[in-house]
Design a protein around this motif. Structure first.
Motif: not given
Length: 378
Positions: A52-59, A367-375
């Motif tokens: 979710a945090a790496v592969f879904a958000r990268s090339w 960190r970004q994944h945690r922030e998105r999940a918290a939001a």
């Protein structure tokens, strides 16, 4: 030509992360950095986080441009569980479409192919144009309010570069140009797009995908683990250059004429899991794909410049020797990480700057994944 090395099953107890410790997530200066903690490699929850945090958000490198050169040529692929079909349209445009029918999720393309006139669902026969527009839906005439012109396959971002095809699910992934910025200049006019594909090799390895990437990103282990490779490289002149989205390791090369001869070895890693190994007359691409907790598959494709394929047999043997050496170490490291013994050690600022950069990017993605999940729960 394909060879597959079977993974070795490892029965170990995963090291649990400290429940209240998030200090390891924070950015660390290279001069004082600690490696990632063991739970990042062995906790089953981290496999889902990586997807979710790496592969879904990268090339992701998905295909060769030669596979999709003409209208209707297509290649099937997947990113983070999303089936895709890379297809060249009648208009010459390359697209990456969801390989999922809008009716009841049937597959459109089951394998790579040439010169298709349209994409047809294998479940109920819904027909799509090569640009994703629905053309026909058998026996749907009585469906009240149903309009064919309102149905279209979703498309994701796609980029064709030097004979390789990449795609990204997330619109917020960086611009593709930034991923490869400066590489062509460093190649000094070498036309990788003219290199012909020769062979595909894959290995299944009993280690987390990040263990393999960590290992790739440093030459620190080369003198101890790879005697033949070390003899061909100049370890004293081995350098690592860190960029925003990639890392380059470079070394002067002095190998037998049957292998590469003299020149330079250039090893690029592109965030998060693609490698480009460029040696005189040869390109090797690597993709490191997570298969589950403590398991990954590494896929290699070999390309040669015109007139250089006579080196392929010796190259394949040498490459396999190096991979076997790396696999043994990576699987041993995975066992050490899962043993409960390991506490994060200091990184070597001189020899492990590439590892540091990768692990900083992993931390940032987490960190970004945690922030998105918290939001999302606010």
């Amino acid at each position: 030509m394909e060879r597959v090395a079977a993974a070795v099953s490892i029965a170990v107890m995963p090291a649990a992360p400290p429940l209240d410790d998030t200090a390891w997530l924070q950015s660390q200066p290279a001069a004082t950095a600690l490696a990632l903690p063991a739970h990042c490699y062995v906790d089953p929850a981290e496999h889902a986080h990586d997807r979710a945090a790496v592969f879904a958000r990268s090339w992701q490198l998905l295909a060769r441009a030669a596979q999709v050169a003409a209208a209707g040529d297509h290649a099937v692929a997947e990113i983070d569980g999303v089936p895709l079909v890379i297809v060249r349209g009648d208009d010459g445009v390359l697209r990456a479409l969801h390989n999922v029918c809008r009716h009841r999720a049937g597959p459109l393309a089951a394998c790579n192919g040439r010169a298709a006139r349209e994409l047809v669902c294998q479940y109920h026969g819904w027909r799509y144009a090569l640009d994703g527009r629905l053309r026909g839906a058998p026996e749907m005439g009585r469906a009240e309010g149903f309009r064919i012109d309102e149905v279209r396959l979703p498309a994701v971002r796609v980029a064709e570069w030097n004979g390789l095809v990449f795609a990204a699910l997330d619109e917020r992934a960086p611009q593709f140009a930034s991923l490869v910025a400066g590489i062509e200049d460093r190649l000094g006019g070498v036309a990788l797009a003219d290199y012909a594909h020769h062979a595909h090799v894959s290995y299944e390895i009993a280690c987390d995908w990040k263990v393999y990437v960590d290992n790739y990103l440093e030459g620190y282990h080369v003198p101890r683990v790879h005697p033949a490779l070390n003899a061909a490289l100049d370890y004293r002149s081995y350098t690592t250059e860190v960029d925003e989205w990639h890392v380059l390791q470079a070394s002067p090369l002095d190998s037998a004429d049957a292998l590469y001869g003299q020149g330079e070895a250039l090893y690029w890693w592109l965030w998060p899991n693609t490698m480009l190994n460029v040696l005189p007359g040869r390109l090797q691409t690597n993709r490191v794909l997570p298969l589950g907790t403590g398991r990954c598959r590494v896929e290699f494709d070999f390309f040669y410049a015109p007139g250089e394929q006579h080196r392929a047999a010796a190259d394949a043997h040498f490459s396999d020797e190096v991979q076997r050496e790396d696999i043994a170490l990576c699987e041993a490291v995975q066992r050490g990480l899962a043993s409960g013994s390991y506490q994060p050690g200091r990184l070597n600022p001189l020899r492990e700057s590439g590892v540091w950069r990768f692990q900083e990017m992993v931390r940032a993605a987490y960190r970004q994944h945690r922030e998105r999940a918290a939001a999302a729960v606010r």
